[in-house]
Design a protein around this motif. Structure first.
Motif, PDB file in Angstrom:
ATOM      1  N   SER A  63       0.837  -1.204   0.000  1.00  0.00           N
ATOM      2  CA  SER A  63       0.000   0.000   0.000  1.00  0.00           C
ATOM      3  C   SER A  63       0.873   1.255   0.000  1.00  0.00           C
ATOM      4  CB  SER A  63      -0.907   0.008   1.229  1.00  0.00           C
ATOM      5  OG  SER A  63      -1.784  -1.095   1.216  1.00  0.00           O
ATOM      6  N   LYS A 112       0.631   5.774  -0.409  1.00  0.00           N
ATOM      7  CA  LYS A 112      -0.240   6.941  -0.277  1.00  0.00           C
ATOM      8  C   LYS A 112      -1.491   6.550   0.540  1.00  0.00           C
ATOM      9  CE  LYS A 112       1.432   9.269  -4.422  1.00  0.00           C
ATOM     10  NZ  LYS A 112       1.092   9.891  -5.722  1.00  0.00           N
ATOM     11  N   ASP A 113      -2.667   6.759  -0.006  1.00  0.00           N
ATOM     12  CA  ASP A 113      -3.895   6.467   0.737  1.00  0.00           C
ATOM     13  C   ASP A 113      -4.664   5.273   0.178  1.00  0.00           C
ATOM     14  OD1 ASP A 113      -3.653   8.729   2.542  1.00  0.00           O
ATOM     15  OD2 ASP A 113      -4.115   9.990   0.809  1.00  0.00           O
ATOM     16  N   LEU A 114      -4.047   4.521  -0.721  1.00  0.00           N
ATOM     17  CA  LEU A 114      -4.724   3.384  -1.336  1.00  0.00           C
ATOM     18  C   LEU A 114      -5.032   2.300  -0.299  1.00  0.00           C
ATOM     19  CD1 LEU A 114      -2.737   2.982  -4.664  1.00  0.00           C
ATOM     20  CD2 LEU A 114      -5.004   3.986  -4.340  1.00  0.00           C
ATOM     21  N   THR A 115      -6.196   1.727  -0.421  1.00  0.00           N
ATOM     22  CA  THR A 115      -6.592   0.634   0.470  1.00  0.00           C
ATOM     23  C   THR A 115      -7.180  -0.511  -0.351  1.00  0.00           C
ATOM     24  OG1 THR A 115      -8.784   1.605   0.829  1.00  0.00           O
ATOM     25  CG2 THR A 115      -7.078   2.145   2.439  1.00  0.00           C
ATOM     26  N   LYS A 135      -4.823  -1.111   4.672  1.00  0.00           N
ATOM     27  CA  LYS A 135      -3.502  -0.953   4.079  1.00  0.00           C
ATOM     28  C   LYS A 135      -2.637  -2.135   4.469  1.00  0.00           C
ATOM     29  CE  LYS A 135      -3.656   4.116   4.114  1.00  0.00           C
ATOM     30  NZ  LYS A 135      -2.997   5.370   4.553  1.00  0.00           N
ATOM     31  N   THR A 165      -8.509  -2.422  -5.282  1.00  0.00           N
ATOM     32  CA  THR A 165      -7.920  -1.293  -4.547  1.00  0.00           C
ATOM     33  C   THR A 165      -8.486   0.037  -5.013  1.00  0.00           C
ATOM     34  OG1 THR A 165      -5.851  -2.490  -4.172  1.00  0.00           O
ATOM     35  CG2 THR A 165      -5.760  -0.109  -4.018  1.00  0.00           C
ATOM     36  N   VAL A 223      -9.433   4.239  -2.862  1.00  0.00           N
ATOM     37  CA  VAL A 223      -9.118   5.119  -1.754  1.00  0.00           C
ATOM     38  C   VAL A 223     -10.335   5.976  -1.415  1.00  0.00           C
ATOM     39  CG1 VAL A 223      -8.231   6.875  -3.363  1.00  0.00           C
ATOM     40  CG2 VAL A 223      -7.450   6.905  -0.988  1.00  0.00           C
ATOM     41  N   PRO A 224     -10.541   6.316  -0.154  1.00  0.00           N
ATOM     42  CA  PRO A 224      -9.872   5.858   1.068  1.00  0.00           C
ATOM     43  C   PRO A 224     -10.795   4.935   1.875  1.00  0.00           C
ATOM     44  CG  PRO A 224     -10.923   7.945   1.520  1.00  0.00           C
ATOM     45  CD  PRO A 224     -11.304   7.560   0.099  1.00  0.00           C
ATOM     46  N   GLN A 225     -10.281   4.423   2.997  1.00  0.00           N
ATOM     47  CA  GLN A 225     -11.138   3.716   3.954  1.00  0.00           C
ATOM     48  C   GLN A 225     -11.865   4.761   4.786  1.00  0.00           C
ATOM     49  OE1 GLN A 225      -9.144   0.832   6.410  1.00  0.00           O
ATOM     50  NE2 GLN A 225     -11.003   0.258   7.524  1.00  0.00           N
ATOM     51  N   TRP A 266      -8.910  13.908  -1.167  1.00  0.00           N
ATOM     52  CA  TRP A 266     -10.127  13.199  -1.530  1.00  0.00           C
ATOM     53  C   TRP A 266     -11.375  13.805  -0.895  1.00  0.00           C
ATOM     54  CZ3 TRP A 266     -10.092   9.794  -5.352  1.00  0.00           C
ATOM     55  CH2 TRP A 266      -8.842   9.279  -5.746  1.00  0.00           C
ATOM     56  N   TYR A 288     -15.496   1.317   2.963  1.00  0.00           N
ATOM     57  CA  TYR A 288     -14.445   1.663   2.007  1.00  0.00           C
ATOM     58  C   TYR A 288     -15.063   2.355   0.798  1.00  0.00           C
ATOM     59  CZ  TYR A 288     -12.074  -1.958   4.735  1.00  0.00           C
ATOM     60  OH  TYR A 288     -11.558  -2.700   5.769  1.00  0.00           O
TER      61      TYR A 288
END
Length: 353
Positions: free
Chosen positions: A209, A211-214, A228, A245, A247-249, A263, A317
């Protein structure tokens, strides 16, 4: 005539008389047997023995009747116990389902009356309308009774391929479908964004993971997992079945998470697709309408975060939104795609009866 002839004549004359005399002597003889040769049993002894045998037969008859009666009573008692046990099991089963039923009523009371429903041994899917003062859309509540009732697919079943959610639904014979993860275009193809899993295997390998990817998906038991993951071992420990995948959670265990500034403002409002789970592992997908991606229509992430809290969602999510937001139910496009038509995408969540 000589003497021999005289003797023969005499013998012939007296022979009949001699034979008669011999017969008379024999006929007067009696045969006497010794008392020790044959002894007749004593009558009293015979009667006593007979009485004992008859008494034994009577006792055996009584025992048989007692045994049969005991077996009948035992059989009746067994049937009564079986009936009582069955009743207890049914009552216990009904009582055990009461909390689940009560909890589900609480959920549905907040969502309202379903527009449409799909019910089978594998899944229960209920479609609801969402009306808020600043946005509107739809909610799909899903109870998976069998983990196989939901799967993720790749566009045209290959990395780099893309198709609309409707195309994926029709191709697989699914009863419903929702868009999944983000994507990146390259070389005229559309690839899933970052870590993507399909049928328990990584598509293109694991990517830590950044940046802010989840990551968000389902484990092999049908439970929602996500977050993440900085190592493949972290994700593998959750036994993932599939996932994508973006973003974000938004929520973790019913607690709001900080929405990244980028975001939360760019775009401020947009068509959205979010997914969350309840305490009983039911899933909730919300697909919010918007007429464009300029930030002037649709919902903010903060609004959907609060909506999820109000509905009792535990983990939530954000999935790919904007023109990617797609909701198909019973062969119909339910939402209003902001592109004016469904967008071809690399990943889709599908549901089966």
């Amino acid at each position: 005539m000589n003497i021999k002839q005289v003797n023969r004549t005499f013998m012939m004359i007296i022979a009949p008389f001699f034979g008669m005399l011999l017969w008379m002597l024999i006929s007067t003889l009696t045969i006497q047997l010794s008392d020790s040769a044959i002894k007749l049993p004593d009558l009293q002894v015979w009667n006593d023995k007979n009485s004992q045998i008859m008494q034994g037969l009577d006792d055996a008859g009584s025992t048989v009747h007692f045994t049969v009666d005991t077996i009948e009573k035992s059989s009746k008692l067994y049937n009564q116990i079986t009936d009582v046990t069955s009743s207890i099991v049914q009552t216990a089963s009904a009582q055990a389902k009461r909390p689940e039923t009560i909890y589900n009523r609480r959920i549905t009371s907040k969502l309202g009356t379903p527009m449409d429903t799909v019910h089978s041994d594998k899944i229960t899917a209920e479609l609801y309308r969402i009306h808020q003062s600043t946005y509107s859309g739809y909610a799909l509540k899903v109870k998976l009774k069998d983990p196989q009732a939901m799967k993720m697919t790749l566009g045209k079943d290959k990395a780099g391929g893309s198709e609309t959610t409707m195309q994926a639904v029709k191709r697989y014979g699914a009863v419903a479908g929702v868009n999944a993860g983000g994507f990146a275009d390259g070389g005229g193809k559309r690839y899933p964004l970052s870590t993507t899993m399909l049928n328990g295997s990584y598509v293109g390998g694991f990517e830590a993971s950044y940046k802010d990817l989840t990551f968000v998906g389902l484990d092999k038991k049908g439970g929602l997992i996500g977050g993440k993951f900085h190592s493949q071992a972290q994700l593998d420990a959750l036994s993932p079945s599939f996932g994508a995948t973006f973003v974000p959670q938004l929520l973790s265990r019913g607690i709001k998470l900080t929405i990244p500034e980028k975001w939360s403002k760019s775009p401020l409002r947009a068509p959205r697709t979010v997914v969350g789970n309840y305490k009983d592992d039911q899933l909730l997908f919300m697909v919010i309408d918007g007429y464009n991606e300029s930030g002037s229509s649709g919902a903010t992430l903060a609004e959907l975060q609060q909506k999820m809290i109000n509905l009792g969602i535990q983990d939530a999510y954000n999935m790919d939104g904007g023109g990617s937001s797609s909701l198909i139910f019973k062969g119909k496009v339910i939402n209003s795609p902001s592109d004016g038509q469904l967008r071809p995408l690399p990943t889709h969540f599908l549901f089966f009866k």
